[in-house]
Write a protein that holds these residues in place. Structure first.
Motif, short mmCIF file in Angstrom:
data_model
loop_
_atom_site.label_atom_id
_atom_site.label_comp_id
_atom_site.label_asym_id
_atom_site.label_seq_id
_atom_site.Cartn_x
_atom_site.Cartn_y
_atom_site.Cartn_z
N GLN A 183 0.83 -1.20 0.00
CA GLN A 183 0.00 0.00 0.00
C GLN A 183 0.87 1.26 0.00
OE1 GLN A 183 -2.61 -1.44 3.42
NE2 GLN A 183 -4.07 -0.20 2.26
N ILE A 184 0.40 2.26 -0.71
CA ILE A 184 1.15 3.52 -0.84
C ILE A 184 0.76 4.45 0.30
CG2 ILE A 184 1.52 5.56 -2.28
CD1 ILE A 184 1.04 3.80 -4.71
N VAL A 185 1.75 5.06 0.92
CA VAL A 185 1.53 5.97 2.03
C VAL A 185 1.24 7.38 1.50
CG1 VAL A 185 2.57 7.03 4.08
CG2 VAL A 185 3.01 4.63 3.55
N ASP A 186 0.25 8.01 2.07
CA ASP A 186 -0.04 9.40 1.75
C ASP A 186 1.00 10.27 2.45
OD1 ASP A 186 -0.95 12.02 1.54
OD2 ASP A 186 -3.06 11.45 1.73
N PRO A 187 1.83 11.03 1.70
CA PRO A 187 2.90 11.82 2.34
C PRO A 187 2.38 12.92 3.26
CG PRO A 187 2.69 12.38 0.01
CD PRO A 187 1.83 11.18 0.24
N GLU A 188 1.14 13.36 3.06
CA GLU A 188 0.59 14.43 3.90
C GLU A 188 0.07 13.90 5.23
OE1 GLU A 188 -2.28 16.63 1.74
OE2 GLU A 188 -0.86 17.35 0.21
N THR A 189 -0.63 12.78 5.20
CA THR A 189 -1.23 12.25 6.42
C THR A 189 -0.38 11.17 7.08
OG1 THR A 189 -2.47 10.54 5.23
CG2 THR A 189 -3.50 12.71 5.46
N GLY A 190 0.54 10.56 6.30
CA GLY A 190 1.33 9.47 6.83
C GLY A 190 0.56 8.17 6.96
N ARG A 191 -0.65 8.11 6.40
CA ARG A 191 -1.47 6.90 6.47
C ARG A 191 -1.48 6.18 5.13
NH1 ARG A 191 -4.77 6.68 10.93
NH2 ARG A 191 -4.84 8.57 12.23
N TYR A 192 -1.70 4.88 5.20
CA TYR A 192 -1.78 4.10 3.97
C TYR A 192 -3.07 4.41 3.22
CZ TYR A 192 2.29 1.32 5.25
OH TYR A 192 3.56 0.92 5.55
N THR A 193 -2.96 4.46 1.91
CA THR A 193 -4.10 4.79 1.05
C THR A 193 -4.68 3.52 0.44
OG1 THR A 193 -2.75 5.04 -0.94
CG2 THR A 193 -2.96 6.97 0.50
N ASN A 194 -5.60 3.69 -0.47
CA ASN A 194 -6.21 2.57 -1.19
C ASN A 194 -5.44 2.27 -2.48
OD1 ASN A 194 -8.23 0.57 -1.40
ND2 ASN A 194 -9.33 1.80 -2.92
#
Length: 698
Positions: free
Chosen positions: A513-524
């Motif tokens: 899963q790719i991490v959102d650089p802004e939130t630091g959370r994994y995306t879909n």
């Protein structure tokens, strides 16, 4: 009349002695004085002129000579044709062709508006911008202005038909890429002065560009040229550069990558095809791509011009389990048949719950099945057994966290955090391919180490790059890893999509899963990767596929593995690698493939959507089933095999030579003493063109 004249003269009064001077005498005296001053002034002026002439003609002679030459002569840089970029088959991927460049003398233009209108129309230029340039040149008294460099033959023909004396055409060369977008990121492009801006055009610019020369033009007062001569050393053409890629394999890789990215709505991706034994890059594809024949647009194609395979690292996911298991084989007593605790698909790692979020959860698996079914929990337990120090050291040995040194600009070393930055749970993340970033090129280098018997090879793109090999794995470790990676394609996550008709193969899928650089959370969104090799016994190619931004439950098995299969199959045919499996046999795909935590496969989709014919394997068993004598396998009675490999273990060099000569088996030797290792292992069958490699030791 005469007498009157003389009479008047005679009657003229005369000055008497002692009388005061007359007015005429005073006038003459004043005139003489003024004349003297005039003479003095003329002499002074003459001296000034003489001094000035001496100053100009003698003292400042060189200065004013140069000034005159600068006004009457122009030094024009003459760029020679660049060398060609040629692939391994001799095809020219980049070349320089003759082309005209257009210039004018703005000081000779009678109607600047008309000139700008004509030139902009025939050369497809902006009229206002050209008019501004012409007017600026006139104001600054410039007698030369480039209008457009390296025009097309059609533009040149149209201008010549006009026959305007104020339009000048001079021969230059124009960079041309005959196959358009093919290998664009690898080849690169040039600017308007034919200087490399990226790719090999940039890194090999000095070699390709050659040495420029200079032409001195003599002009008259109206800036018209009447003579020319070369200044100094004439221009030297650039040298050709030969690259390792095969344009046929490159084309197939680009088409397969485009299909994978577009079919699964990915943002971009890359493919590398590599010879694992020499490190030669046979293909390097990126998508999206661009045409180097076209100049860059205003920032809207920056991403398209980025060499993703070299410059953009990503979290690899489960493909990295190959590194984890290799480390364990090297540093622990674990072996492919060792039983690994899989905890029913869940593990509590220092308070962090990590699980295999699938319907298929395992209490335990063999080490080989941990890889085949891509069990996260199993890989973590293997990583814990190896220890973080060993895992870190082997990550670095494989080349992660370091640049490979390939001859391309902008290579990224990826990200491997030092041990002091590891959290207690980091070993669990790293063991399954998280908290680490790699490039597609680094994955190809790592997979080549498994394929070639344990040597880390330097990726090579140019024929003159020295070959570098460093042993980082024991041969037996590499052989065991090849067999386990073969199991991935036989009974694991690669079974439905990654098999190659007519060839044994091994590999590993990976979905992260790719991490959102802004939130630091994994995306879909996911990074979907597959790395593999073929054939298994003596691999000739390594293929790594990376597709970024796949959505939802689209796993690497569906996204990347089909591209591996199609590219590898075509490359093996092009390289004329002998098949080691019969294509006529059909495999049994009725048994469901067990899958692990992050690589579940939609078998119905595979059956209906796969465009790659699958070489099906009886009972999904080991491919060595096909390498048994025909009497034991009636289905193979018409299949021809090579000689059976004897057991050379503990034999002397003389004994090996005698036995191999008797059997007609070619052998490569390294070391001295007794045979300690051999590849292929005893009991296998030697394919056409293959050799047995033996290592002697004390």
């Amino acid at each position: 009349m005469a007498g009157g004249l003389f009479g008047r003269r005679a009657n003229k009064p005369t000055a008497m002695a002692g009388a005061p001077p007359s007015d005429d005498f005073g006038v003459r005296t004043e005139a003489a004085r003024r004349l003297k001053w005039l003479v003095r002034l003329v002499l002074i002026w003459a001296v000034i002129l003489l001094v000035r002439l001496v100053y100009l003609q003698v003292i400042e002679h060189d200065k004013y000579t140069q000034l005159a030459q600068s006004q009457q002569e122009k030094l024009i840089r003459v760029q020679p044709p660049r060398g060609a970029i040629i692939d391994r088959t001799g095809r020219r991927l980049a070349m320089s062709l003759p082309a005209d460049s257009v210039f004018v003398n703005p000081l000779l233009l009678k109607d600047v508006g008309m000139a700008s209108a004509v030139l902009s129309k025939f050369l497809n230029l902006d009229q206002k911008s050209l008019l501004d340039k012409l007017q600026t040149a006139i104001v600054k008294r410039r007698g030369f202005l480039w209008v457009k460099r390296r025009i097309t033959p059609e533009e040149s023909a149209r201008l010549r038909k006009l026959k305007f004396e104020w339009i000048g055409l001079t021969p230059e060369s124009r960079r041309y890429y005959p196959f358009g977008t093919l290998a664009a990121h690898l080849i690169g492009s040039v600017d308007t002065d034919e200087q490399g801006t990226d790719g090999l055009e940039f890194t090999r610019n000095d070699e390709l560009a050659g040495s420029a020369g200079y032409l001195r033009l003599s002009t008259d007062v109206q800036q018209r040229s009447f003579a020319s001569e070369f200044e100094g050393t004439p221009a030297q053409p650039g040298e050709d550069v030969k690259v390792s890629i095969d344009s046929r394999i490159q084309y197939i890789a680009e088409q397969a990558l485009k299909k994978a990215v577009e079919d699964h709505d990915c943002t971009d991706g890359s493919i590398i095809v590599m010879d694992p034994n020499t490190g030669e890059i046979l293909a390097m594809a990126n998508y999206p791509t661009y045409d180097p024949n076209q100049p860059p647009r205003n920032g809207d194609d920056v991403r398209a011009r980025l060499n993703l395979a070299v410059s953009v690292p990503f979290e690899p996911g489960s493909v990295f389990k190959v590194v984890t298991l290799s480390t364990a084989l090297e540093t622990t007593n674990l072996r492919p048949d060792s039983i690994i605790n899989c905890g029913g698909g869940q593990i509590n790692l220092f308070g962090r719950i990590i699980h295999d979020d699938r319907s298929d959860r395992y209490a335990s698996l063999s080490m080989a099945d941990v890889l085949a079914h891509s069990s996260n929990v199993g890989a973590i337990n293997i990583g814990l057994k190896a220890g973080k120090e060993n895992l870190y050291n082997y990550m670095r040995k494989f080349g992660f966290g370091s640049r490979t040194g390939i001859a391309l600009p902008g290579e990224s070393p990826g990200i491997v955090h030092s041990l002091k930055r590891w959290q207690p749970t980091s070993i669990g993340s790293v063991a399954m391919g998280h908290e680490v970033s790699v490039t597609t090129l680094q994955l190809a280098q790592a997979c080549s180490t498994i394929a070639n018997g344990g040597f880390k090879v330097r990726p090579r793109l140019l024929a003159d790059t020295p070959e570098e090999r460093e042993r980082i794995l024991r041969p037996q470790t590499a052989i065991m890893m090849r067999q386990m990676m073969e199991g991935v394609n036989l009974r694991g996550t690669g079974r439905l999509y990654a098999q190659i008709p007519g060839y044994t193969s091994g590999g590993k899928t990976g979905t992260a899963q790719i991490v959102d650089p802004e939130t630091g959370r994994y995306t879909n969104l996911n990074n979907a990767s597959y790395m593999g090799f073929a054939p298994v016994v003596n691999p000739k190619i390594v293929v790594v596929v990376s597709a970024h931004g796949s959505r939802g439950r689209a796993m690497a098995a569906q996204v990347a593995a089909p591209a591996f299969s199609s590219v590898a199959a075509a490359a093996l045919r092009i390289l004329e690698v002998p098949q080691d499996l019969p294509e006529t046999l059909k495999a049994d795909n009725t048994a469901p493939a067990k899958t692990g935590s992050d690589e579940k496969v939609d078998e119905k989709a595979a059956a209906s959507n796969s465009s790659v014919p699958l070489p099906l394997v009886p009972d999904a068993g080991d491919q060595r089933t096909f390498l048994t004598p025909a009497v034991q396998n009636p289905a193979l009675k018409n299949v021809a095999f090579g000689p059976k490999v004897p057991d050379f273990t503990n034999q002397t060099m003389r004994q090996v030579v005698e036995e191999s000569s008797r059997l007609g088996i070619p052998v490569d030797f390294t070391g001295s003493g007794l045979v300690r290792e051999q590849v292929p292992l005893p009991g296998g069958f030697l394919g056409k063109g293959e050799r047995v490699r033996v290592r002697f030791g004390p």
